[in-house]
Design an enzyme around this catalytic site. Structure first.
Site, PDB file in Angstrom:
ATOM      1  N   SER A  62      35.629  37.979  31.212  1.00 37.26           N
ATOM      2  CA  SER A  62      37.382  38.028  31.382  1.00 37.26           C
ATOM      3  C   SER A  62      38.186  38.729  30.307  1.00 37.26           C
ATOM      4  CB  SER A  62      37.983  36.680  31.456  1.00 37.26           C
ATOM      5  OG  SER A  62      37.257  36.150  32.705  1.00 37.26           O
ATOM      6  N   GLU A 162      35.725  40.846  39.501  1.00 33.44           N
ATOM      7  CA  GLU A 162      35.047  39.505  39.306  1.00 33.44           C
ATOM      8  C   GLU A 162      34.293  39.214  40.540  1.00 33.44           C
ATOM      9  OE1 GLU A 162      35.208  37.393  37.140  1.00 33.44           O
ATOM     10  OE2 GLU A 162      36.689  37.948  35.421  1.00 33.44           O
TER      11      GLU A 162
END
Length: 292
Positions: A62, A162
């Protein structure tokens, strides 16, 4: 002239001794750990540099949400997007089984929220759905790659969103950064070489409000220390391997000066607690070095 030369030599010797002490302390933190640990530190005002495995291409997880947010704000600066524009949330972009404060806030979808809210949740709370919504607005990861390339950020690659990383453990390794690239992009950001002053100030404020990973870079720093940061974590796979436990940050010192720090723990079979403690201990060691 001889006195000036001697003074320079003495200062150089003192600096070298300090850096050697820093190296020894960091080595002691990561000694015998079953993990690859990458570290890079860059002093903004004094040009200080420290690197450990800093040219290894390690998975970002992330942390790449900083780069994506910067690409979004580049589009805002160019008038291609607006932070006020409304984004419809529905079942197509509020995926289940992923970390998403955005979905928790709007579980049923059917609402329009401003892009600013999505960006802030993506950076400060590491929202995975918000991340992929922003990538879709940009037309995919290639736009982020092109933006970073245009700013001279080397040692950085982004290929998957993601959702793709959640489907394939190996995908995370295609989204990588070197530690030198991580601190370099933070310096460019701080110097307003990535974005306009308005967008820089805005993203800096968002990063200062980050609430994830409090057991990593900020854990042992004085509580009032301004730290603009972005975390990343893969969790463990079925074999007990952590692909990534990461953080990058711009730290403001009590004297008003700054440094960028990036610590990535990759391919670790240590516990999550040990991985995060390494990051925390390295951060404290660097802080102590700058505050001598």
């Amino acid at each position: 002239m001889k006195k000036i030369g001697l003074l320079f030599l003495l200062i150089s010797a003192f600096t070298f001794a300090q850096q050697s002490a820093l190296e020894q302390k960091i080595n002691s933190i990561i000694k015998d750990k079953k993990a690859t640990v990458g570290v890079s530190v860059l002093g903004f005002e004094n040009g200080f540099k420290y690197n450990k495995n800093a040219d290894k291409k390690l998975p970002m997880q992330s942390v790449f949400k900083f780069h994506i947010a910067a690409a979004i704000l580049d589009y805002v600066d160019k008038g291609k997007l607006s932070l006020d524009q409304k984004i419809l949330l529905d079942q197509s972009n509020l995926l289940e089984n992923t970390w998403s404060p955005l979905r928790d806030k709007y579980p049923n979808g059917g609402v329009e929220v401003p892009l600013s809210e999505i960006l802030e949740l993506t950076v400060a709370k590491s929202d995975n759905n918000g991340c992929d919504i922003m990538l879709k607005l940009l037309g995919g990861t290639k736009t982020v790659q092109k933006f970073m390339d245009s700013k001279g950020v080397k040692g950085f690659q982004i290929k998957y969103n993601e959702a793709a990383m959640h489907k394939d453990w190996k995908a995370q390794y295609e989204n990588y950064s070197t530690m030198t690239a991580a601190v370099d992009v933070l310096k460019k950001f701080y110097d307003k070489k990535l974005l306009s002053k308005k967008s820089t100030d805005y993203l800096m404020k968002v990063m200062l409000s980050t609430s994830t990973g409090k057991n990593k870079l900020v854990e042992q720093l004085p509580k009032d220390t301004p730290v603009a940061r972005k975390t990343g974590s893969s969790g463990k796979n079925d074999a007990g391997l952590t692909g990534a436990e990461n953080e990058i940050a711009i730290v403001t010192l009590p004297n008003g000066k700054h440094y960028a720090i990036a610590v990535f723990v990759s391919n670790s079979t240590e516990t999550d607690v040990v991985n995060c403690k390494m990051i925390s201990d390295i951060s404290k060691t660097v802080w102590d070095y700058f505050n001598k």
